[in-house]
Design a protein around this motif. Structure first.
Motif, short mmCIF file in Angstrom:
data_model
loop_
_atom_site.label_atom_id
_atom_site.label_comp_id
_atom_site.label_asym_id
_atom_site.label_seq_id
_atom_site.Cartn_x
_atom_site.Cartn_y
_atom_site.Cartn_z
N THR A 64 0.85 -1.20 0.00
CA THR A 64 0.00 0.00 0.00
C THR A 64 0.88 1.24 0.00
N HIS A 68 0.72 3.51 -3.20
CA HIS A 68 -0.15 4.67 -2.97
C HIS A 68 0.48 5.77 -2.13
N GLU A 74 -5.91 5.01 0.78
CA GLU A 74 -5.69 3.61 1.11
C GLU A 74 -4.91 3.45 2.42
N THR A 75 -3.85 4.22 2.58
CA THR A 75 -3.06 4.15 3.81
C THR A 75 -3.87 4.63 5.00
N GLU A 78 -6.24 1.92 6.09
CA GLU A 78 -5.53 0.82 6.75
C GLU A 78 -5.07 1.24 8.15
#
Length: 156
Positions: A64, A68, A74-75, A78
């Motif tokens: 990720t 990204h 996305e990070t 997460e």
């Protein structure tokens, strides 16, 4: 709408909160722990400024970060998923972004929220000093959680 309102709402629902922070460096957690009675609902926070700590402490996937970057939707998602899981809470907020003063995309911030029902992530653009950007990120995170808790999801 203040963090005091969030603490009261979570207390009344018997639910808990945690934070995963990068650019805010503990300011978001402080917004909650400065409220009397917060210890009933605020279980903890993880400041993971370094990418390696995002991986080892929050479970952010190395792929990720590679595909990204650390400042991405996305990070951010997460990170809040990781805090919710690792700390064991009903809700988790996360922040990541570029506070500057130098570099590209200064003011780009992502604020994430993991809930019992799902997830949300806001992309924000803030202007001003490093401190102003960090404070604006905290305000955005508090607002996002408040809207979720009060079912006022017009901006959620």
């Amino acid at each position: 709408m203040k963090s005091t309102d969030i603490i009261a709402l979570l207390t009344s629902k018997g639910q808990t909160l945690s934070c995963a922070e990068s650019l805010t460096g503990g300011l978001l957690s402080d917004a909650f722990v400065s409220v009397p009675g917060a210890s009933r609902v605020f279980m903890g926070g993880i400041v993971s400024y370094d990418e390696g700590r995002k991986v080892s402490l929050l479970g952010v996937k190395p792929e990720t970060l590679e595909h990204h970057t650390a400042v991405s939707r996305e990070t951010c998602l997460e990170m809040c998923r990781g805090a919710k899981k690792v700390i064991g809470t009903d809700y988790a907020l996360s922040t990541t972004g570029y506070a500057g003063p130098d570099g590209e995309d200064v003011g780009l911030v992502y604020v994430g929220l993991a809930t019992p029902e799902g997830e949300a992530c806001l992309e924000c653009r803030f202007a001003g000093s490093r401190e102003a950007i960090r404070r604006a990120a905290v305000e955005a995170a508090v607002r996002l959680l408040y809207q979720k808790l009060t079912n006022n999801q017009s901006s959620y």
